[in-house]
Each structure stands twice: as structure tokens, then as C-alpha cells.
Design a protein around this motif. Sequence first.
Motif, mmCIF file in Angstrom:
data_model
loop_
_atom_site.group_PDB
_atom_site.id
_atom_site.type_symbol
_atom_site.label_atom_id
_atom_site.label_comp_id
_atom_site.label_asym_id
_atom_site.label_seq_id
_atom_site.Cartn_x
_atom_site.Cartn_y
_atom_site.Cartn_z
ATOM 1 N N PRO A 111 16.046 -1.098 -25.308
ATOM 2 C CA PRO A 111 16.333 -0.161 -24.148
ATOM 3 C C PRO A 111 16.296 1.242 -24.470
ATOM 4 C CG PRO A 111 18.000 -2.075 -24.688
ATOM 5 C CD PRO A 111 17.138 -2.101 -25.745
ATOM 6 N N SER A 112 15.887 1.804 -23.459
ATOM 7 C CA SER A 112 15.787 3.231 -23.648
ATOM 8 C C SER A 112 17.126 3.938 -23.564
ATOM 9 C CB SER A 112 14.934 3.817 -22.488
ATOM 10 O OG SER A 112 15.023 5.171 -22.439
ATOM 11 N N ASN A 113 17.217 5.009 -24.629
ATOM 12 C CA ASN A 113 18.112 6.376 -24.365
ATOM 13 C C ASN A 113 17.218 7.340 -23.774
ATOM 14 O OD1 ASN A 113 20.131 8.185 -24.823
ATOM 15 N ND2 ASN A 113 19.712 8.229 -27.046
ATOM 16 N N PRO A 114 17.396 7.782 -22.703
ATOM 17 C CA PRO A 114 18.503 8.098 -22.024
ATOM 18 C C PRO A 114 18.844 6.924 -20.768
ATOM 19 C CG PRO A 114 17.296 9.613 -21.092
ATOM 20 C CD PRO A 114 16.296 8.826 -22.212
ATOM 21 N N THR A 115 17.441 6.303 -20.470
ATOM 22 C CA THR A 115 17.331 5.622 -19.095
ATOM 23 C C THR A 115 17.928 4.323 -18.972
ATOM 24 O OG1 THR A 115 15.155 4.593 -19.526
ATOM 25 C CG2 THR A 115 15.322 6.896 -18.714
ATOM 26 N N GLY A 116 18.094 3.431 -20.043
ATOM 27 C CA GLY A 116 18.746 2.162 -20.191
ATOM 28 C C GLY A 116 17.547 1.452 -19.749
ATOM 29 N N ARG A 117 16.210 1.758 -19.494
ATOM 30 C CA ARG A 117 15.175 0.827 -19.044
ATOM 31 C C ARG A 117 14.599 -0.206 -20.270
ATOM 32 N NH1 ARG A 117 8.956 3.129 -18.623
ATOM 33 N NH2 ARG A 117 7.959 0.979 -17.711
ATOM 34 N N VAL A 118 14.409 -1.358 -19.863
ATOM 35 C CA VAL A 118 14.158 -2.376 -20.762
ATOM 36 C C VAL A 118 12.618 -2.656 -20.467
ATOM 37 C CG1 VAL A 118 14.249 -4.824 -21.455
ATOM 38 C CG2 VAL A 118 16.257 -3.404 -20.885
ATOM 39 N N ALA B 234 31.940 3.367 -9.057
ATOM 40 C CA ALA B 234 32.541 4.866 -8.934
ATOM 41 C C ALA B 234 31.550 5.962 -8.651
ATOM 42 C CB ALA B 234 33.489 5.141 -9.795
ATOM 43 N N LEU B 235 30.381 5.934 -9.556
ATOM 44 C CA LEU B 235 29.240 6.886 -9.448
ATOM 45 C C LEU B 235 28.551 6.636 -7.881
ATOM 46 C CD1 LEU B 235 28.052 7.047 -12.834
ATOM 47 C CD2 LEU B 235 28.550 8.967 -11.461
ATOM 48 N N THR B 236 28.232 5.395 -7.545
ATOM 49 C CA THR B 236 27.533 5.043 -6.291
ATOM 50 C C THR B 236 28.662 5.468 -5.258
ATOM 51 O OG1 THR B 236 28.259 2.631 -6.666
ATOM 52 C CG2 THR B 236 26.062 3.410 -7.220
ATOM 53 N N GLY B 237 29.737 5.120 -5.459
ATOM 54 C CA GLY B 237 30.719 5.551 -4.254
ATOM 55 C C GLY B 237 30.834 6.908 -3.934
ATOM 56 N N ALA B 238 30.638 7.801 -5.116
ATOM 57 C CA ALA B 238 30.633 9.300 -4.950
ATOM 58 C C ALA B 238 29.057 10.102 -4.483
ATOM 59 C CB ALA B 238 31.089 9.886 -6.371
ATOM 60 N N GLY C 286 21.853 -1.259 -22.428
ATOM 61 C CA GLY C 286 22.031 0.090 -23.261
ATOM 62 C C GLY C 286 23.587 0.818 -23.069
ATOM 63 N N LEU C 287 23.902 1.764 -23.445
ATOM 64 C CA LEU C 287 25.233 2.380 -23.378
ATOM 65 C C LEU C 287 25.283 3.368 -22.345
ATOM 66 C CD1 LEU C 287 26.608 2.739 -27.046
ATOM 67 C CD2 LEU C 287 27.341 1.104 -25.149
ATOM 68 N N TYR C 288 24.331 3.484 -21.488
ATOM 69 C CA TYR C 288 24.393 4.468 -20.511
ATOM 70 C C TYR C 288 23.883 4.217 -19.144
ATOM 71 C CZ TYR C 288 23.852 6.620 -24.964
ATOM 72 O OH TYR C 288 23.820 7.128 -26.325
ATOM 73 N N LEU C 289 24.479 5.232 -18.236
ATOM 74 C CA LEU C 289 24.097 4.911 -16.729
ATOM 75 C C LEU C 289 22.914 6.245 -16.399
ATOM 76 C CD1 LEU C 289 27.312 3.903 -15.099
ATOM 77 C CD2 LEU C 289 25.273 2.419 -15.516
ATOM 78 N N TRP C 290 22.000 5.864 -15.760
ATOM 79 C CA TRP C 290 20.965 7.003 -15.413
ATOM 80 C C TRP C 290 21.070 7.106 -14.015
ATOM 81 C CZ3 TRP C 290 18.593 10.702 -18.120
ATOM 82 C CH2 TRP C 290 17.442 11.142 -17.692
ATOM 83 N N ALA C 291 21.522 8.420 -13.670
ATOM 84 C CA ALA C 291 22.004 8.500 -12.411
ATOM 85 C C ALA C 291 21.267 9.772 -11.639
ATOM 86 C CB ALA C 291 23.423 8.623 -12.365
ATOM 87 N N ARG D 68 22.759 11.632 -17.487
ATOM 88 C CA ARG D 68 23.273 10.378 -18.319
ATOM 89 C C ARG D 68 24.527 10.358 -18.438
ATOM 90 N NH1 ARG D 68 22.141 9.871 -24.756
ATOM 91 N NH2 ARG D 68 24.243 10.695 -24.470
ATOM 92 N N VAL D 69 25.042 9.167 -18.047
ATOM 93 C CA VAL D 69 26.525 8.779 -18.093
ATOM 94 C C VAL D 69 26.759 8.029 -19.067
ATOM 95 C CG1 VAL D 69 28.561 8.151 -16.818
ATOM 96 C CG2 VAL D 69 26.561 9.414 -15.753
ATOM 97 N N ALA D 70 27.617 8.088 -20.429
ATOM 98 C CA ALA D 70 27.768 7.337 -21.279
ATOM 99 C C ALA D 70 29.054 6.382 -21.159
ATOM 100 C CB ALA D 70 28.287 8.046 -22.639
ATOM 101 N N LEU D 71 28.913 4.982 -21.720
ATOM 102 C CA LEU D 71 30.069 4.331 -21.552
ATOM 103 C C LEU D 71 30.844 4.158 -22.632
ATOM 104 C CD1 LEU D 71 27.551 1.151 -20.411
ATOM 105 C CD2 LEU D 71 28.793 2.765 -18.791
ATOM 106 N N THR D 72 30.670 5.079 -23.746
ATOM 107 C CA THR D 72 31.711 5.054 -24.849
ATOM 108 C C THR D 72 32.809 5.931 -24.600
ATOM 109 O OG1 THR D 72 30.250 6.930 -25.539
ATOM 110 C CG2 THR D 72 29.586 4.712 -26.282
ATOM 111 N N VAL D 73 33.681 5.453 -23.777
ATOM 112 C CA VAL D 73 34.843 6.069 -23.736
ATOM 113 C C VAL D 73 36.100 4.954 -23.544
ATOM 114 C CG1 VAL D 73 34.311 8.164 -22.387
ATOM 115 C CG2 VAL D 73 34.825 6.163 -21.184
ATOM 116 N N THR D 74 37.270 5.202 -23.874
ATOM 117 C CA THR D 74 38.252 4.124 -23.759
ATOM 118 C C THR D 74 38.540 3.743 -22.339
ATOM 119 O OG1 THR D 74 40.188 6.047 -23.415
ATOM 120 C CG2 THR D 74 39.402 5.437 -25.830
#
Length: 338
Positions: free
Chosen positions: A128-135, A262-266, A276-281, A317-323
Motif C-alpha cells: 500500500p502507498s504512502n501517502p495515498t493508501g492505494r493498493v 467525520a472528514l466526509t461529514g465535514a 495503510g495508515l492514512y486517509l487521502w482526502a 494526508r490524515v494519519a490514523l496514528t493517534v490515541t
Amino acid sequence: MDLSVGTPVDPVPRAVRDALAGASDAPGYPATHGTPRLREAAAGWLARRHGVQVDPAAILPVIGTKEFIAGLPALLGCGPGDSVMHPELAYPTYDIGARLAGASPVTADIGGEPELPPSLRLAWVNSPSNPTGRVLAAERLRAAVVAARAVGAVLASDECYIELGWSARPVSVLHPEVSGGSARGLLAVHSLSKRSNMAGYRAGFVTGDPELIAELLEIRKHAGMMMPAPVQAAMVAALDDDNHAGQQQARYAARRDRLRAALTGAGWAIEHSEAGLYLWATRPGDDCWGSVQVLAGAGILVAPGEFYGPAGRHHIRVALTVTDERADAAVARLAALP
């Protein structure tokens, strides 16, 4: 809420920490090739989890995969007059590694272009790609293998996120459906930073073409590029245990679901992000800096897509690596955006 850097925040598994401590009485020099037990554990994980069969002798530990990615062009003897290819949207270290060796970085997706430069010595794929999460599907990776072999270039596959598939299942470049059953000219790079929260351990390995691995081993021996013995023991514990990796994947999946909604809602649309560990928005009417500014105003930090290449200028690029607590706080702030 810092969603900009993909550094793990969850605890290192207890078994890994115990293995590290148990091997801490290590007065002698470690083997550059790694212990036989480490190489067997890595080969076992590849076979068990990814359908890839490799000889343990063709596994080489590296002191964090960033070190290896940055140094590979030089280790392969690339220099002035040689080209190193990397994807259009990519982790910057591929480009930096080419420049450090004196070679010329070329931006293109190998296997998708009509013709490769005759100067090509090394090409990177990242799925999977960093940053896009493409497979990349097996057929697409197979096209890259065929293209690289046609010009005698090494094809290196950065597979650091291969365990984190969401809506698509990543496949290794060494899988027989991709490689044709031969590792000739191929290298696959793996990391325990994301799978096992071991970024602070600098623990990874490379495998693939036995001749290439032997050449890299010989150079790294002379350069003193040895992984510390306690870290090797910790890697064995991590690679032997799939349970903790499944638990960590579930944590990321839950955060991904909340942040994506939350991002799509906004008002942001999510593209790719199959793994991967990111959302490409992206958001209509905004370039990446506009999105960064809007979110920074709400106390949310994200990475501008332009950092990964000009084609990312409309994305973040929005990372998922948060508590979980920080993810929930980000969700609440996104909901409050006008």
C-alpha cells in the motif's frame, strides 16, 4: 490533534519488550546477516501471512527501513548517469536516496509508462502507498516486474504497510502470482514499525533475489551496518506472534472508520485509502494548503499532499496514528466546523 506524522502511539507488545530485555546481556558484536532464528521467523511470517516462500538465507535485517531505502541506490552502485524511478506520489526518501547516490530521480509509475529510460538501474513500487493508501493489484505489480526485468533494472517494493489492508488485500511483489515464481531482480522491504509499534526499535528486513541479498550483505558487513542483538530478539518475538498484530489492526480500523466518517461529514472526499495508515482526502474548491489552514484553525494538524509530489496539491494526508482519545477529539472538532 496531530494527524500529520504517521508515528505509532500505542504500546509495544509485552512479548516484544520482554524479548528485548531478555537479550540485553549482549557483549559481543551481532551478525550483520542476523541470527538464524530471526531469518527463520521472517521467512515463516512471509509464508504464513503472505503466501511468499523465501530461503531464510535470503533475508537481511536492516536498521529501520528508512535507512535502507535512502541507502539502496548507493549500495547498488548507482551514480551519475543512472536513473532511479519512484511513483508520482511518494514517500520523499526514494527521491533523496537517488540524489545521495548522485543518480537522477525519475517520477513515473513503472509498468504504466510506454518506455523506460535505458539508464534505469532501480525502480520503486510502494503498495500500500504512502501517502495515498492505494493498493496495486497483482496484475499491475506483475507489469512492473516485467518492465524492470526487460531493461535489467532492480525492482524494489516497499511493503511496510502490507499487513494493514482495509477494502483491498495487498500482495507482495514476491508472491508467485506477481514474480512468476522467481525472485530474480526483485527486493521486498518490510518493517515492524507499523505492524508491531516498533518504530523506536528501528527493526525491518529486506528479502528477494538471493544474489542481490548476498551483495548487499557483503557491503553492509564492511560498513558495520549491524542490527543490535536485543532488537533481533525482539523482532523474533514480534514476527512469531500474529495475535498482537491483529489487535493493532483492529485499533487502526476503528480509528479509520471514525475519522473517515467525520472528514466526509465535514466536506472532504476520501480517495484510494484502501490500506495503510492514512486517509487521502480532498475538498472541492480547496488546494492542500487551504485544507491544512482550515483544519489547523480547528487545532487539527494534517500533512499537505504537495509534500509527496505536485500531483498531491489538492489533497491532504490524515494519519490514523493517534490515541483513541485524540481521535475522538478530532472527530468532535470536525463535526463543529462550519
